[in-house]
Design an enzyme around this catalytic site. Sequence first.
Site, PDB file in Angstrom:
ATOM      1  CG  MET A  29       5.265   3.098  -2.939  1.00 32.12           C
ATOM      2  SD  MET A  29       5.051   3.731  -4.286  1.00 32.12           S
ATOM      3  CE  MET A  29       3.479   3.377  -4.005  1.00 32.12           C
ATOM      4  CB  ALA A  31       0.354   4.012   3.968  1.00 33.11           C
ATOM      5  CG  LEU A  32       3.681   0.345   6.640  1.00 32.58           C
ATOM      6  CD1 LEU A  32       5.119  -0.233   7.528  1.00 32.58           C
ATOM      7  CD2 LEU A  32       3.812  -0.618   4.992  1.00 32.58           C
ATOM      8  CG  HIS A  33      -2.458  -2.413   3.827  1.00 35.52           C
ATOM      9  ND1 HIS A  33      -2.496  -3.554   3.793  1.00 35.52           N
ATOM     10  CD2 HIS A  33      -2.552  -1.427   3.156  1.00 35.52           C
ATOM     11  CE1 HIS A  33      -1.961  -3.379   2.705  1.00 35.52           C
ATOM     12  NE2 HIS A  33      -1.855  -1.990   2.267  1.00 35.52           N
ATOM     13  CG  HIS A  36       2.040  -2.916   3.594  1.00 33.58           C
ATOM     14  ND1 HIS A  36       1.271  -2.090   3.903  1.00 33.58           N
ATOM     15  CD2 HIS A  36       2.589  -2.667   2.287  1.00 33.58           C
ATOM     16  CE1 HIS A  36       0.915  -1.415   2.649  1.00 33.58           C
ATOM     17  NE2 HIS A  36       1.873  -1.426   1.893  1.00 33.58           N
TER      18      HIS A  36
END
Length: 281
Positions: A29, A31-33, A36
Amino acid sequence: MSVYTNRESLLATLKPWRKTKTIGFVPTMGALHQGHLTLVNAALKENDCVVVSIFVNPTQFNNAEDLDKYPRNLDTDVALLKSLGENIIIYAPEASDLYGDEITATDYDFQGLEHEMEGKHREGHFNGVGTILNIFFRIVEPDNAYFGEKDFQQLQIVKKLVEIENLSVNIVGVPIVREESGLALSSRNERLTETQREEAVLISKTLKKVKQQYSSHTISELNRFVKETFDKNDQLALEYFEIANEKTLKTATEKSKNKKYRAFIAVFAGEIRLIDNMALN
Ligand code: PAF
């Protein structure tokens, strides 16, 4: 690396590849961190190319404000994925490309998995997750799809979805990625204040203590320990803590030999809901 916003152009690229390349899929979804990115790296290792979807799925939110406030950073996400390699395809569609005119969820029977933990607190959540993943799986037709164990209940439900929908994708679970402090990485962490972030470390610390005490304490003693720990903290509110059978996700009241158990927790830091879990044996 290409970014597609509609399924026709994505399919035009994927179709000829299907004959010769293996396709990995990482649904997100946004808002990658680092959590991910770990999934994408695992997928890159095991497949010739990797499709990463970025779509904040409305049907899995039971709270309009939570959906509204969910972080969205498409440009940053694209830049992050670019740094991982060439063989990544981003699919970032609008809702209409996936759902058509009617944004509704299918009513699934996940054989009870959906009624435990998150299911008790997020009405309809897993119908939304199942619906969107079924749509994605049928578009992307991946060989392998990657999911983080932070959403362990989701991972089990996705495996059940694949059975129910008779899909040929292999579901791969990837261990939780944590900050050095122990806090499990989550897109929601972005919304924590500095103080909340420091306090939120108590979640993983408590799970670690539960794991240490698992063999010497009863389940009700462990439940009491967790409740008392959070009662003493005025920044965090415990929504649930459960020790559950890893396979059925049913709440455990006693330990049985030869069964695997996991501790699951959901905590509010202000209005931000954080979840975590840890294998106990
Ligand atoms: O875990 C998530 O981020 C979402 O539930 C998923 C799998 C991308 C479906 O919208």
